[in-house]
Design an enzyme around this catalytic site. Structure first.
Site, PDB file in Angstrom:
ATOM      1  N   ASP A 188      -1.955  -1.149  -3.656  1.00  0.00           N
ATOM      2  CA  ASP A 188      -2.233  -0.390  -4.876  1.00  0.00           C
ATOM      3  C   ASP A 188      -1.080  -0.513  -5.869  1.00  0.00           C
ATOM      4  OD1 ASP A 188      -0.290   1.411  -3.845  1.00  0.00           O
ATOM      5  OD2 ASP A 188      -1.855   2.378  -2.635  1.00  0.00           O
ATOM      6  N   ASP A 206       0.859  -1.196   0.000  1.00  0.00           N
ATOM      7  CA  ASP A 206       0.000   0.000   0.000  1.00  0.00           C
ATOM      8  C   ASP A 206       0.893   1.243   0.000  1.00  0.00           C
ATOM      9  OD1 ASP A 206      -1.923   1.929   0.420  1.00  0.00           O
ATOM     10  OD2 ASP A 206      -2.080   1.521   2.581  1.00  0.00           O
ATOM     11  N   ASP A 209      -3.975   3.960   2.857  1.00  0.00           N
ATOM     12  CA  ASP A 209      -5.411   3.739   3.079  1.00  0.00           C
ATOM     13  C   ASP A 209      -5.699   2.296   3.504  1.00  0.00           C
ATOM     14  OD1 ASP A 209      -5.093   2.318   0.759  1.00  0.00           O
ATOM     15  OD2 ASP A 209      -6.665   3.355  -0.369  1.00  0.00           O
ATOM     16  N   HIS A 225      -4.562 -16.823  -5.209  1.00  0.00           N
ATOM     17  CA  HIS A 225      -5.384 -16.023  -4.301  1.00  0.00           C
ATOM     18  C   HIS A 225      -6.644 -16.749  -3.840  1.00  0.00           C
ATOM     19  CE1 HIS A 225      -7.082 -15.676  -8.246  1.00  0.00           C
ATOM     20  NE2 HIS A 225      -8.178 -15.160  -7.739  1.00  0.00           N
ATOM     21  N   ASP A 226      -6.886 -17.950  -4.372  1.00  0.00           N
ATOM     22  CA  ASP A 226      -8.069 -18.725  -3.983  1.00  0.00           C
ATOM     23  C   ASP A 226      -7.736 -19.927  -3.103  1.00  0.00           C
ATOM     24  OD1 ASP A 226      -9.737 -17.106  -5.554  1.00  0.00           O
ATOM     25  OD2 ASP A 226      -9.488 -18.390  -7.314  1.00  0.00           O
ATOM     26  N   ASP A 249      -5.270 -10.013 -15.629  1.00  0.00           N
ATOM     27  CA  ASP A 249      -6.384 -10.924 -15.432  1.00  0.00           C
ATOM     28  C   ASP A 249      -7.487 -10.542 -16.411  1.00  0.00           C
ATOM     29  OD1 ASP A 249      -8.039 -12.868 -13.913  1.00  0.00           O
ATOM     30  OD2 ASP A 249      -6.556 -12.492 -12.354  1.00  0.00           O
ATOM     31  N   ASP A 288      -9.857 -15.822 -16.375  1.00  0.00           N
ATOM     32  CA  ASP A 288     -10.658 -16.262 -15.236  1.00  0.00           C
ATOM     33  C   ASP A 288     -11.769 -17.231 -15.681  1.00  0.00           C
ATOM     34  OD1 ASP A 288     -11.233 -15.580 -12.329  1.00  0.00           O
ATOM     35  OD2 ASP A 288     -13.200 -15.175 -13.219  1.00  0.00           O
ATOM     36  N   GLU A 293      -7.833 -20.332 -16.772  1.00  0.00           N
ATOM     37  CA  GLU A 293      -8.229 -20.997 -15.529  1.00  0.00           C
ATOM     38  C   GLU A 293      -9.424 -21.900 -15.838  1.00  0.00           C
ATOM     39  OE1 GLU A 293      -9.707 -20.005 -10.976  1.00  0.00           O
ATOM     40  OE2 GLU A 293     -10.593 -19.009 -12.688  1.00  0.00           O
TER      41      GLU A 293
HETATM   42  C1  NOJ Z   1     -11.894 -17.408 -10.198  1.00  0.00           C
HETATM   43  C2  NOJ Z   1     -11.072 -16.403  -9.441  1.00  0.00           C
HETATM   44  O1  NOJ Z   1      -9.780 -16.907  -9.269  1.00  0.00           O
HETATM   45  C3  NOJ Z   1     -11.791 -16.123  -8.147  1.00  0.00           C
HETATM   46  O2  NOJ Z   1     -11.022 -15.355  -7.258  1.00  0.00           O
HETATM   47  C4  NOJ Z   1     -13.091 -15.435  -8.474  1.00  0.00           C
HETATM   48  O3  NOJ Z   1     -13.825 -15.265  -7.297  1.00  0.00           O
HETATM   49  C5  NOJ Z   1     -13.918 -16.236  -9.461  1.00  0.00           C
HETATM   50  N1  NOJ Z   1     -13.157 -16.786 -10.533  1.00  0.00           N
HETATM   51  C6  NOJ Z   1     -14.979 -15.375 -10.065  1.00  0.00           C
HETATM   52  O4  NOJ Z   1     -14.409 -14.429 -10.905  1.00  0.00           O
END
Ligand code: NOJ
Length: 615
Positions: free
Chosen positions: A53, A45, A49, A366-367, A122, A230, A294
């Protein structure tokens, strides 16, 4: 402590033989590249905030240069109401003020390029935000010119809109509840496979596809080097000639909802759409670009076709088979990882994409929860060793490795203690749904804590200061308290024994050794419950033009107790008459790090990994 061989990392085979890449011809640039994923909200950051960023990212590029990565994949920074942290886009050509401006993005792109790195954006085009002007117009009325840009359907036959079960299909949203929401004004439902603020675009409509292609060309013209797409295998739905969509099988009796994936994962027109996108957007461009799709639920056979250069669709896919091994149907019901199943799975993917196509390699994004907590051992005793071990395994497979921010310093899951700490829409909704169905809040939280995407989203730990150097303000999500115990970039940067130093060596190895990038893969001891071992072999030509071959032997102890290789894999232990050199290891030998001693020790320490080279 990490150690490498004293000999410099020099390639023995200087020319990749034709056919060593994903198809005939010379290997593409990304075969020897390593990608680093930045989740902008949690990286750095710059303005205090509390939210990461673009300027924050630009200010931290030295770290990526030191690591040696080739490509940055940037999770979405587009204009967005942030219902799903930017995966809900309201303007594909604007940067969200949370993250900065288009100029900031340009500055980051230039700064990456100046350092020899590429930028992959992305691409989120299965759905938009419900605040995107396309959807705003679409929902104005059934006669809107953009109505058909999304999936609008009336209630189930004979039912009133809004009545329980009246949705056009029984599909479940990935973020809990039905995948359809009713628009009161028109009495029709719209489809959203994710949140109700993420309506699915209708790719059957050629105008939708053309608009997506145009937007993609716009970004490439601005200097972007490719896209991570995505859930791109969800864009083709199984729609009948009369416009109806089928119910999913195996509905949950409690909710009446079914996954429905059999009707939208790798649907009937997916190859057509991706080939069309390739022709419209990428074909004929001279730049060295990268595309990765993905694809939840993708099979090896599908992936072969998607990534075969002859199909001209995408360069590689993210498959989910391995990250689906440690839960029971739903991600919220974790079960211990069966190492045999993991080896069987990766062995099949390695073999399946050996001749044609290409693998992407990942443990984290990130998932996903943090790998050191998930399949490693994040106790103080074994955390660093298991992080190095898992990193070694991933990076020594054939394919393009992806490092997710913080993985390179062994970041771990967060100790979630209350529901209020969670930020992720998926976790928050699931918790509410389960508790709503009578689940015990503490028990549900304990399962969510294991699998929540928020584990990946706590801020990158730069130093030991109160917010780990991420922000001078109040961070949008909790910072892992372990940043005060050495789990930071600052603590590890100059320590040759750190996880970070080991990741640097792994990245360098792929750059310097064609056998790492291109060698074929053979799994060894597939039935052993604690040892993960394989060979990589590349036939080619030595510097003198004579035929040459490189062979690496990778052995790893995926467990917290020692393993003796004497009977199991005698060929992996150096001894008299055996020409075996340690290229990269994770622990020093008894002789204080002497390579020959390490290679000759038949016992692998807990979480020890060795990369050995046959002479
Ligand atoms: C896959 C992404 O990696 C995830 O973070 C997102 O929530 C879903 N697709 C929906 O876009």
């Amino acid at each position: 402590m990490s150690t490498t061989t004293a000999s410099p990392l020099r390639p023995r085979v200087t020319t990749a033989p034709d056919g060593a890449g994903p198809g005939p011809g010379p290997a593409p640039w990304w075969a020897s590249a390593v990608v680093y994923q930045v989740y902008p909200r949690s990286f750095a950051d710059s303005d205090g905030d509390g939210v990461g960023d673009l300027r924050g990212i630009t200010s931290r590029l030295d770290h990526l240069v030191d690591l040696g990565v080739d490509v940055v994949w940037l999770s979405p920074v587009y204009a967005s109401p942030q219902d799903d942290n930017g995966y809900d886009i309201s303007d594909y050509r604007a940067v969200d003020p949370t993250f900065g401006t288009l100029e900031d993005l340009e500055e980051l792109t230039d700064a990456l390029h100046a350092r020899g790195m590429k930028l992959v954006m992305d691409l989120v085009v299965n759905h938009t935000s419900d605040e995107h002007p396309w959807f705003v117009e679409s929902r104005t009325s059934p006669s809107s010119a953009k109505r058909d840009w999304y999936w609008w359907r009336g209630p189930r036959e004979g039912m009133e809109g809004g009545a329980p079960g009246a949705e056009p299909t029984n599909w479940r949203s990935a973020f809990s509840g039905p995948a359809w929401s009713l628009d009161e004004a028109s009495g029709e439902y719209y489809l959203h496979l994710f949140s109700r603020k993420q309506p699915d675009l209708n790719w059957e409509n050629p105008d939708v596809r053309a608009a997506v292609h145009e937007m993609m060309r716009w970004w490439l013209d601005r200097g972007v080097d490719g896209f991570r797409m995505d859930v791109i295998n969800m864009v083709s739905k199984d729609v009948a000639a009369d416009g109806s969509l089928p119910d999913g099988r195996d509905a949950d009796p409690r909710t009446g909802l079914a996954g429905g994936g059999e009707h939208y994962l790798c649907g009937p027109r997916i190859h057509e759409y991706l080939a069309e996108m390739h022709a419209e957007v990428f074909a004929g461009r001279p730049e060295a670009l990268l595309t990765v799709g993905e694809m939840p639920g993708v099979t090896v056979a599908d992936a072969q076709r998607f990534t075969d250069p002859a199909s001209a669709e995408v360069d590689m896919v993210f498959q989910f088979e391995h990250v689906d091994l440690d839960h029971d149907g739903s991600k919220w019901h974790p079960v211990p990882l069966d190492l045999l199943a993991l080896k069987a799975s990766s062995g099949r993917w390695q073999a399946g994409l050996a001749e044609r196509g290409w693998n992407s390699l990942y443990w984290n994004n990130h998932d996903q929860p943090r790998i050191v907590s998930r399949w490693g051992d994040d106790s103080p005793e074994h955390r660093a060793a298991s992080a190095r071990c898992l990193g070694t395994l991933l990076h020594l497979h054939r394919g393009t490795p992806y490092v997710y921010q913080g993985e390179e310093i062994g970041m771990a899951n967060f100790p979630w203690a209350s529901a209020e700490q969670l930020r992720d829409i998926e976790s928050v909704n699931h918790l509410a749904e389960e508790v709503g169905h009578g689940g015990d809040p503490a028990e549900v939280l304990s399962r969510v804590a294991v699998s929540s995407r928020d584990n990946a989203r706590t801020p990158v730990q730069w130093d030991a200061s109160p917010s780990a150097g991420f922000t001078t303000g109040e961070p949008w999500i909790a910072v892992n308290p372990d940043h005060a115990r050495g789990w930071t970039v600052a603590d590890q940067a100059d320590d040759p024994t750190s996880v970070l130093a080991h990741y640097r060596r792994l990245v360098a190895l792929r750059h310097d050794w064609p056998v790492v990038a291109l060698g074929d893969f053979t799994m060894l001891v597939p039935e052993h419950e604690q040892v993960y071992a394989f060979t990589r072999r590349l036939e080619g030509e030595g510097p003198d033009g004579a035929p040459a071959a490189d062979e690496l032997l990778v052995v790893a102890n995926v467990g917290s107790s020692p393993v003796d290789l004497t009977d199991l894999l005698p060929e992996a232990v150096a001894g008299p008459g055996r020409d075996l050199e340690l290229v990269l290891g994770t622990v020093p030998g008894d002789g204080g790090g002497d390579d020959a001693d390490v290679a000759a020790d038949p016992v692998l320490a807990p979480w020890e990994a060795r990369v050995l080279r046959r002479g």
